[in-house]
Design a protein around this motif. Structure first.
Motif, PDB file in Angstrom:
ATOM      1  N   TYR A   1      40.949  43.934  28.234  1.00 54.45           N
ATOM      2  CA  TYR A   1      41.846  45.031  28.604  1.00 54.45           C
ATOM      3  C   TYR A   1      41.046  46.313  28.593  1.00 54.45           C
ATOM      4  O   TYR A   1      40.361  46.621  27.616  1.00 54.45           O
ATOM      5  N   ALA A   2      41.118  47.055  29.679  1.00 52.97           N
ATOM      6  CA  ALA A   2      40.458  48.350  29.779  1.00 52.97           C
ATOM      7  C   ALA A   2      41.520  49.352  30.184  1.00 52.97           C
ATOM      8  O   ALA A   2      42.198  49.155  31.196  1.00 52.97           O
ATOM      9  N   GLY A   3      41.720  50.378  29.375  1.00 58.09           N
ATOM     10  CA  GLY A   3      42.767  51.307  29.749  1.00 58.09           C
ATOM     11  C   GLY A   3      42.786  52.597  28.971  1.00 58.09           C
ATOM     12  O   GLY A   3      42.058  52.788  28.005  1.00 58.09           O
ATOM     13  N   ASN A   4      43.673  53.483  29.451  1.00 62.68           N
ATOM     14  CA  ASN A   4      43.981  54.725  28.764  1.00 62.68           C
ATOM     15  C   ASN A   4      45.494  54.901  28.864  1.00 62.68           C
ATOM     16  O   ASN A   4      46.198  53.960  29.222  1.00 62.68           O
ATOM     17  N   ALA A   5      45.999  56.097  28.584  1.00 64.48           N
ATOM     18  CA  ALA A   5      47.447  56.308  28.579  1.00 64.48           C
ATOM     19  C   ALA A   5      48.067  56.169  29.966  1.00 64.48           C
ATOM     20  O   ALA A   5      49.263  55.901  30.084  1.00 64.48           O
ATOM     21  N   ASN A   6      47.260  56.324  31.037  1.00 72.10           N
ATOM     22  CA  ASN A   6      47.803  56.356  32.391  1.00 72.10           C
ATOM     23  C   ASN A   6      47.441  55.174  33.280  1.00 72.10           C
ATOM     24  O   ASN A   6      48.079  54.962  34.313  1.00 72.10           O
ATOM     25  N   ASN A   7      46.393  54.432  32.936  1.00 72.50           N
ATOM     26  CA  ASN A   7      45.914  53.336  33.782  1.00 72.50           C
ATOM     27  C   ASN A   7      45.380  52.198  32.931  1.00 72.50           C
ATOM     28  O   ASN A   7      44.956  52.413  31.801  1.00 72.50           O
ATOM     29  N   TYR A   8      45.376  51.010  33.505  1.00 74.46           N
ATOM     30  CA  TYR A   8      44.763  49.859  32.823  1.00 74.46           C
ATOM     31  C   TYR A   8      44.338  48.818  33.840  1.00 74.46           C
ATOM     32  O   TYR A   8      44.810  48.793  34.975  1.00 74.46           O
ATOM     33  N   THR A   9      43.446  47.959  33.403  1.00 77.27           N
ATOM     34  CA  THR A   9      43.048  46.779  34.148  1.00 77.27           C
ATOM     35  C   THR A   9      42.872  45.652  33.141  1.00 77.27           C
ATOM     36  O   THR A   9      42.317  45.878  32.068  1.00 77.27           O
ATOM     37  N   VAL A  10      43.369  44.468  33.463  1.00 70.49           N
ATOM     38  CA  VAL A  10      43.159  43.286  32.618  1.00 70.49           C
ATOM     39  C   VAL A  10      42.255  42.343  33.410  1.00 70.49           C
ATOM     40  O   VAL A  10      42.594  41.929  34.516  1.00 70.49           O
ATOM     41  N   PHE A  11      41.096  42.027  32.833  1.00 69.25           N
ATOM     42  CA  PHE A  11      40.087  41.203  33.495  1.00 69.25           C
ATOM     43  C   PHE A  11      40.046  39.800  32.900  1.00 69.25           C
ATOM     44  O   PHE A  11      40.325  39.622  31.715  1.00 69.25           O
ATOM     45  N   THR A  12      39.638  38.820  33.711  1.00 67.88           N
ATOM     46  CA  THR A  12      39.324  37.485  33.211  1.00 67.88           C
ATOM     47  C   THR A  12      38.315  36.834  34.160  1.00 67.88           C
ATOM     48  O   THR A  12      37.981  37.387  35.209  1.00 67.88           O
ATOM     49  N   ILE A  13      37.867  35.663  33.773  1.00 71.65           N
ATOM     50  CA  ILE A  13      36.904  34.908  34.572  1.00 71.65           C
ATOM     51  C   ILE A  13      37.560  33.601  34.996  1.00 71.65           C
ATOM     52  O   ILE A  13      37.923  32.791  34.146  1.00 71.65           O
ATOM     53  N   LEU A  14      37.736  33.419  36.298  1.00 73.94           N
ATOM     54  CA  LEU A  14      38.255  32.150  36.808  1.00 73.94           C
ATOM     55  C   LEU A  14      37.084  31.174  36.933  1.00 73.94           C
ATOM     56  O   LEU A  14      36.018  31.531  37.427  1.00 73.94           O
ATOM     57  N   GLU A  15      37.305  29.943  36.455  1.00 76.88           N
ATOM     58  CA  GLU A  15      36.253  28.917  36.509  1.00 76.88           C
ATOM     59  C   GLU A  15      36.011  28.413  37.917  1.00 76.88           C
ATOM     60  O   GLU A  15      34.879  28.128  38.295  1.00 76.88           O
ATOM     61  N   ASN A  16      37.078  28.266  38.672  1.00 76.70           N
ATOM     62  CA  ASN A  16      36.978  27.761  40.033  1.00 76.70           C
ATOM     63  C   ASN A  16      36.606  28.929  40.943  1.00 76.70           C
ATOM     64  O   ASN A  16      37.475  29.663  41.408  1.00 76.70           O
ATOM     65  N   THR A  17      35.327  29.095  41.195  1.00 77.54           N
ATOM     66  CA  THR A  17      34.873  30.220  42.006  1.00 77.54           C
ATOM     67  C   THR A  17      35.268  30.085  43.472  1.00 77.54           C
ATOM     68  O   THR A  17      35.129  31.041  44.225  1.00 77.54           O
ATOM     69  N   SER A  18      35.795  28.920  43.862  1.00 74.89           N
ATOM     70  CA  SER A  18      36.304  28.735  45.228  1.00 74.89           C
ATOM     71  C   SER A  18      37.741  29.216  45.356  1.00 74.89           C
ATOM     72  O   SER A  18      38.277  29.272  46.467  1.00 74.89           O
ATOM     73  N   ASP A  19      38.366  29.554  44.241  1.00 69.55           N
ATOM     74  CA  ASP A  19      39.735  30.065  44.272  1.00 69.55           C
ATOM     75  C   ASP A  19      39.758  31.313  45.161  1.00 69.55           C
ATOM     76  O   ASP A  19      38.941  32.216  44.975  1.00 69.55           O
ATOM     77  N   PRO A  20      40.671  31.379  46.124  1.00 71.40           N
ATOM     78  CA  PRO A  20      40.704  32.544  47.024  1.00 71.40           C
ATOM     79  C   PRO A  20      40.825  33.879  46.282  1.00 71.40           C
ATOM     80  O   PRO A  20      40.268  34.876  46.713  1.00 71.40           O
ATOM     81  N   GLU A  21      41.543  33.885  45.163  1.00 73.59           N
ATOM     82  CA  GLU A  21      41.693  35.142  44.413  1.00 73.59           C
ATOM     83  C   GLU A  21      40.425  35.513  43.656  1.00 73.59           C
ATOM     84  O   GLU A  21      40.221  36.679  43.331  1.00 73.59           O
ATOM     85  N   ALA A  22      39.573  34.540  43.368  1.00 74.73           N
ATOM     86  CA  ALA A  22      38.306  34.835  42.702  1.00 74.73           C
ATOM     87  C   ALA A  22      37.267  35.297  43.713  1.00 74.73           C
ATOM     88  O   ALA A  22      36.423  36.134  43.403  1.00 74.73           O
TER      89      ALA A  22
END
Length: 168
Positions: free
Chosen positions: A106-127
């Motif tokens: 989780y990276a954020g402040n009072a006004n914005n955030y982003t939640v990151f992760t690593i998908l194992e299937n690098t062929s996943d269209p969203e990855a």
């Protein structure tokens, strides 16, 4: 006897082909990735509820009224304030091997955030696709036009994430 050996050999070939088609390793990766996406949506929902009640996004630290902002594993977020629990247990992510940087960041402040992760299937269209830039991405950069995000400082420095969710 020869006929029996031929039948056993054919069954073995068919079983091997079936297993190769099913690719159980890939199927397990897809299952874990589906869990990751679902859990990030749950974290996002809790964070958005917190913001709707408190006019800011949550942070880290033991005092929810005086949060610390920045980068940290999402399961360290303080989502309890003034007697309201927005999420009882924040997931760490599947198959992290005990490395919290491999779970949800989780990276954020009072006004914005982003939640990151690593998908194992690098062929996943969203990855593999280009995503909107992280709304809070200080301490990182994208070497490939927002298909991935590499952390450049702190405990998770050097980790590259290929999936993230941002505040709306």
């Amino acid at each position: 006897l020869i006929e029996l050996l031929v039948v056993i050999a054919l069954v073995g070939v068919l079983m091997g082909g079936t297993i190769a088609l099913i690719n159980p390793v890939r199927q397990l990766q897809k299952t874990r990735d589906a869990t990751r996406k679902s859990e990030i949506k749950q974290i996002q929902a809790a964070v958005e509820l917190f913001r709707s009640d408190n006019s800011r996004y949550p942070g880290f630290g033991s005092d929810p009224n005086n949060p610390v902002y920045g980068w940290a594993p999402a399961n360290l977020l303080n989502l309890n304030i003034n007697g309201v629990t927005y999420m009882t247990s924040i997931p760490a992510g599947p198959n992290t091997g005990g490395n919290s940087c491999k779970g949800y960041l989780y990276a954020g402040n009072a006004n914005n955030y982003t939640v990151f992760t690593i998908l194992e299937n690098t062929s996943d269209p969203e990855a593999a696709s280009v995503k909107p830039a992280p709304t809070y991405g200080g301490g990182g950069n994208s070497p490939d036009g927002n298909k991935s995000w590499t952390i450049t400082n702190g405990a998770c420095s050097g980790n590259t994430y290929n999936y993230w969710a941002i505040n709306p």
